[in-house]
Design a protein around this motif. Structure first.
Motif, PDB file in Angstrom:
ATOM      1  N   CYS A   1       0.854  -1.190   0.000  1.00 51.70           N
ATOM      2  CA  CYS A   1       0.000   0.000   0.000  1.00 51.70           C
ATOM      3  C   CYS A   1       0.884   1.232   0.000  1.00 51.70           C
ATOM      4  CB  CYS A   1      -0.944   0.019   1.209  1.00 51.70           C
ATOM      5  SG  CYS A   1      -0.180   0.569   2.760  1.00 51.70           S
TER       6      CYS A   1
ATOM      7  N   ASN B   1      -3.312   5.154  -0.333  1.00 50.19           N
ATOM      8  CA  ASN B   1      -4.350   4.135  -0.525  1.00 50.19           C
ATOM      9  C   ASN B   1      -4.387   3.070   0.564  1.00 50.19           C
ATOM     10  OD1 ASN B   1      -2.282   2.283  -1.045  1.00 50.19           O
ATOM     11  ND2 ASN B   1      -2.567   2.271  -3.241  1.00 50.19           N
TER      12      ASN B   1
ATOM     13  N   GLU C   1      -7.885   2.046   1.684  1.00 50.25           N
ATOM     14  CA  GLU C   1      -8.564   1.273   0.645  1.00 50.25           C
ATOM     15  C   GLU C   1      -8.011  -0.155   0.572  1.00 50.25           C
ATOM     16  OE1 GLU C   1      -9.281   1.419  -4.217  1.00 50.25           O
ATOM     17  OE2 GLU C   1      -7.986   2.893  -3.235  1.00 50.25           O
ATOM     18  N   VAL C   2      -6.698  -0.299   0.681  1.00 54.58           N
ATOM     19  CA  VAL C   2      -6.079  -1.623   0.610  1.00 54.58           C
ATOM     20  C   VAL C   2      -6.561  -2.505   1.763  1.00 54.58           C
ATOM     21  CG1 VAL C   2      -3.899  -2.868   0.891  1.00 54.58           C
ATOM     22  CG2 VAL C   2      -4.047  -0.960  -0.714  1.00 54.58           C
TER      23      VAL C   2
ATOM     24  N   SER D   1     -10.049  -3.739   1.380  1.00 53.57           N
ATOM     25  CA  SER D   1     -10.252  -4.715   0.306  1.00 53.57           C
ATOM     26  C   SER D   1     -10.028  -6.152   0.759  1.00 53.57           C
ATOM     27  CB  SER D   1      -9.311  -4.401  -0.858  1.00 53.57           C
ATOM     28  OG  SER D   1      -7.968  -4.773  -0.549  1.00 53.57           O
TER      29      SER D   1
END
Length: 296
Positions: A122, A126, A129-130, A133
């Motif tokens: 990452c 981000n 977001e990582v 996920s």
């Protein structure tokens, strides 16, 4: 010197990439200035046989991982990242053994060996977001504890953090933020997510260096206090004439980022050394972690 650099670049099919924290003269001679992943992705995309990477060791490694067919040169071989060196591959293997159900997220500011032991990489931009996920509810995050703390604000997942840190960002204090607000009451305070939680609490905006660049351009505010390495201010001033930028601390200097000079860039073009090479199996595994991130 500039004429010879230009000639050699053309003769070699070379491109010069410089990180946002590089000295102003190095930024000026670069074809592209940006953050570490931004530059590594550009290295892979550009039609250049030779990459002169003006940054620190892990950045050149990432470029070499993503561009195995290109020659990646780090002009200042002695430019290393202390945070990236705060965890070794065997440390991460031990941590994985202790938490076998956890996914491993590796900040891109890490060595190739650490990336190779991770499930996904990452960036500071981000990371939230990582982590979101991932299917796993437990996440090992290495090596930056402050970035791990920041990401934990935005997720219910259990974050198992390593105790590494960036010595530049970790030194910022709440008192410095308060003093900056008194000195520049109309300024917007931008800080990097590698800062300590109490500093982040006092900021107006928390963002990566690329995010700082975008925010400075988009904001109607004319003054900014910048909570990251001071080299970023050179780029911000260059791209935003008329706006004013103040360092949260004038002592926020990464000494390793300042080891690259135009003279070393010229020497690198003349000799095509020192070259950065990552072992094939390490590169394969590290590339998997990086590409999984890029696919999001």
């Amino acid at each position: 010197m500039m004429e010879e650099i230009s000639r050699l670049k053309e003769d070699l099919g070379a491109v010069i990439l410089a990180h946002n924290y590089q000295p102003g003269p190095v930024q000026d001679l670069a074809d592209l200035v940006g953050d570490s992943l931004e530059l590594s992705r550009a290295a892979a995309r550009l039609d250049s046989r030779v990459i002169i990477f003006c940054g620190v060791d892990f950045m050149a490694e990432t470029a070499a991982i993503l561009s195995p067919d290109k020659r990646v040169i780090l002009p200042a071989l002695e430019a290393w990242c202390p945070m990236a060196s705060m965890i070794a591959a065997e440390d991460l293997r031990d941590l994985k053994s202790a938490y076998p159900e956890a996914a491993v997220v590796c900040y891109v500011n890490s060595t190739a060996e650490t990336k190779a032991e991770s499930d996904i990489c990452c960036t500071s931009a981000n990371g939230v977001e990582v982590v979101a996920s991932l299917a796993e509810e437990e996440v090992i995050f290495v090596p930056d504890q402050n970035l791990a703390d920041y990401i934990s604000r935005w997720t219910e997942k259990k974050i198992i953090k390593w105790d590494g840190y960036c010595y530049v960002h970790d030194r910022f204090t709440p008192e410095e933020v308060k003093a900056a607000r008194l000195a520049h009451p109309g300024a917007e305070v931008l800080v990097h997510p590698e800062c300590r939680p109490r500093v982040i609490d006092l900021a107006d905006t928390v963002c990566s260096t690329s995010g700082m660049g975008r925010r400075a351009k988009a904001s109607g505010v004319e003054e900014f206090v910048i909570g990251t390495e001071v080299g970023m201010i050179y780029r911000l001033e260059k791209e935003n004439p008329g706006k004013r930028f103040y360092p949260l601390s004038p002592e926020a200097i990464c000494t390793n980022m300042k080891k690259t000079t135009p003279e070393k860039v010229l020497r690198a073009l003349r000799t095509l050394e020192p070259r950065v090479v990552v072992a094939e199996e390490t590169a394969r595994l590290a590339r998997r972690s990086i590409e999984r991130m890029l696919s999001l």
